[in-house]
Design a protein around this motif. Structure first.
Motif, PDB file in Angstrom:
ATOM      1  N   GLY A  58       0.795  -1.223   0.000  1.00 28.53           N
ATOM      2  CA  GLY A  58       0.000   0.000   0.000  1.00 28.53           C
ATOM      3  C   GLY A  58       0.825   1.269   0.000  1.00 28.53           C
ATOM      4  O   GLY A  58       0.372   2.318   0.466  1.00 28.53           O
ATOM      5  N   SER A 130     -14.106   2.983  -3.361  1.00 32.27           N
ATOM      6  CA  SER A 130     -14.862   2.083  -2.495  1.00 32.27           C
ATOM      7  C   SER A 130     -15.200   0.837  -3.297  1.00 32.27           C
ATOM      8  O   SER A 130     -15.431   0.908  -4.516  1.00 32.27           O
ATOM      9  CB  SER A 130     -16.140   2.757  -1.970  1.00 32.27           C
ATOM     10  OG  SER A 130     -17.035   3.033  -3.027  1.00 32.27           O
ATOM     11  N   GLN A 191      -6.371   8.348   2.820  1.00 35.28           N
ATOM     12  CA  GLN A 191      -7.610   8.032   2.114  1.00 35.28           C
ATOM     13  C   GLN A 191      -7.442   6.808   1.222  1.00 35.28           C
ATOM     14  O   GLN A 191      -6.345   6.502   0.760  1.00 35.28           O
ATOM     15  CB  GLN A 191      -8.040   9.221   1.252  1.00 35.28           C
ATOM     16  CG  GLN A 191      -8.268  10.508   2.013  1.00 35.28           C
ATOM     17  CD  GLN A 191      -9.442  10.418   2.954  1.00 35.28           C
ATOM     18  OE1 GLN A 191     -10.519   9.953   2.594  1.00 35.28           O
ATOM     19  NE2 GLN A 191      -9.238  10.873   4.196  1.00 35.28           N
ATOM     20  N   ASP A 192      -8.549   6.103   0.992  1.00 36.19           N
ATOM     21  CA  ASP A 192      -8.578   5.042  -0.023  1.00 36.19           C
ATOM     22  C   ASP A 192      -8.753   5.720  -1.376  1.00 36.19           C
ATOM     23  O   ASP A 192      -9.710   6.483  -1.572  1.00 36.19           O
ATOM     24  CB  ASP A 192      -9.753   4.087   0.232  1.00 36.19           C
ATOM     25  CG  ASP A 192      -9.659   3.405   1.586  1.00 36.19           C
ATOM     26  OD1 ASP A 192      -8.538   3.176   2.048  1.00 36.19           O
ATOM     27  OD2 ASP A 192     -10.720   3.102   2.177  1.00 36.19           O
ATOM     28  N   ASP A 332     -16.666   4.968   1.413  1.00 32.51           N
ATOM     29  CA  ASP A 332     -15.373   4.299   1.530  1.00 32.51           C
ATOM     30  C   ASP A 332     -15.317   3.472   2.812  1.00 32.51           C
ATOM     31  O   ASP A 332     -16.286   3.390   3.582  1.00 32.51           O
ATOM     32  CB  ASP A 332     -14.224   5.300   1.457  1.00 32.51           C
ATOM     33  CG  ASP A 332     -14.270   6.342   2.572  1.00 32.51           C
ATOM     34  OD1 ASP A 332     -15.019   6.146   3.550  1.00 32.51           O
ATOM     35  OD2 ASP A 332     -13.543   7.356   2.459  1.00 32.51           O
ATOM     36  N   SER A 333     -14.160   2.880   3.077  1.00 36.30           N
ATOM     37  CA  SER A 333     -14.015   1.946   4.191  1.00 36.30           C
ATOM     38  C   SER A 333     -14.299   2.601   5.539  1.00 36.30           C
ATOM     39  O   SER A 333     -15.023   2.054   6.371  1.00 36.30           O
ATOM     40  CB  SER A 333     -12.591   1.365   4.181  1.00 36.30           C
ATOM     41  OG  SER A 333     -12.388   0.507   5.286  1.00 36.30           O
TER      42      SER A 333
END
Length: 366
Positions: A58, A130, A191-192, A332-333
């Motif tokens: 990541g 997402s 952030q994703d 999102d998560s």
């Protein structure tokens, strides 16, 4: 589009989808010009091992400025080519030179029953990711762009029976999901994300240009920019780029300053806009009275449209209605984990009569 000259071998050209040329004498590479996206992909090809390592953990590969490649035979410090802000700015400038926006003067027919249509694509979050596997819904940059496109057209369709003599287009309000190359908001919240920061910037620019060009074919457009917490710096740069793009169009005006509260007067309407992450809602009426005192005295119908919360909330105060807008963006998560989900996803518009104020709310739900 800004391109860079590089040397490629056969395998690199194939990976980029380019035509393989005959290498120069004494070399196994040839010259080619590639755009920013291809530069990014070339970096991934040339540093495949590090790219896969970053992907698994990541880590933003593009934030890696250097690394060591060590074996028993050697130890080498490697510096990947970084796509810089200057590269992005050159691309934007080159696009403007190629397009050289020049808009003709339009002779408008005088309307018998004019209206202002406020169109407010709020909290779009281009670059948010997402997945249905976790949150039950899909959202990425392409979905975000299409929702803006469909939402604006939906609002226009719903007001086809009214005469529109002016548009108030609200931009900003977290149009971009992140503000740094490290995939963080302005204040540093991770952030994703879907795609790179510069890809989101260019996509946002393109959809704003598309929307304004659509609207200006119907009526003159006033564009108001609201700075926001996810993209405080890049959002401002984006608004400045858009205002520069339409600098030669007499039918589009801008209020793209960094001020957190903006006001616009139409007939007896006074309309305020703000992102909603700053001043409290119950303070907005008095702030309007102080900050737009002349227009306050000349108006009978006053509204403040806020954003940020992604759900509908409206309240009448003494002399002012404060209303928050829904968002078209996915969950999102973090929001899913904390239960901030299931509010209707929509792009909204408001129809204002010059004498009677807001006469209709328009909602395009996804």
């Amino acid at each position: 589009m800004s391109k860079k000259r590089v040397r490629l071998n056969k395998e690199e050209a194939i990976a980029l989808g380019l035509k393989v040329k005959t290498p120069e004498q004494g070399r196994n590479t040839f010259r080619a010009y590639i755009d920013i996206e291809s530069q990014q992909k070339l970096n991934q090809v040339r540093h495949q091992g590090v790219y896969e390592y970053c992907k698994e953990r990541g880590i933003d590969f593009n934030s890696v400025s250097q690394y060591w490649d060590k074996t028993k035979e050697y130890s080498v410090q490697v510096r990947p080519t970084i796509v810089s802000y200057n590269d992005i700015s050159r691309q934007i400038i080159d696009e403007m030179k190629i397009y050289s926006p020049s808009y003709p003067n339009i002779k408008r027919k005088k309307t018998k029953d004019p209206h202002l249509l406020v169109i407010d694509p709020a909290d779009v979050h281009i670059g948010k990711l997402s997945t249905s596997f976790e949150t039950g819904e899909e959202y990425d940059s392409e979905i975000a762009i299409q929702r803006v496109r469909d939402g604006v057209q939906g609002i226009l369709d719903k007001t086809s029976g009214f005469e529109i003599d002016k548009f108030l287009l609200i931009i900003g309000n977290d149009i971009l999901h992140i503000d740094t190359p490290k995939r963080q908001t302005t204040s540093g919240t991770p952030q994703d994300t879907d795609g790179m920061w510069y890809e989101s910037f260019l996509k946002a620019k393109a959809i704003y240009v598309e929307v304004i060009e659509k609207l200006v074919g119907i009526a003159d457009v006033h564009v108001t920019y609201n700075p926001s917490n996810h993209d405080y710096t890049n959002g401002f740069f984006l608004a400045d780029v858009i205002s520069t793009w339409f600098r030669n169009c007499k039918h589009v005006s801008f209020d793209s300053s960094i001020s957190h509260r903006k006001y616009y007067k139409y007939g007896s309407n006074l309309i305020g806009t703000t992102h909603g992450d700053g001043a409290k809602n119950n303070d907005l009426p008095l702030l309007m009275a102080v900050e737009a005192k002349k227009w306050w005295s000349e108006s009978q119908h006053r509204y403040v449209y806020t954003h940020h919360v992604h759900h509908k909330n409206a309240k009448d105060y003494a002399g002012v209605t404060v209303e928050s807008l829904r968002s078209p963006s996915g969950t999102d998560s973090w929001h899913h984990r904390n239960g901030y989900q299931h509010a209707p996803k929509a792009i909204e518009g408001f129809l204002h009569h010059p004498e009677f104020g807001q006469i209709a709310r328009l909602t395009h739900i996804f």
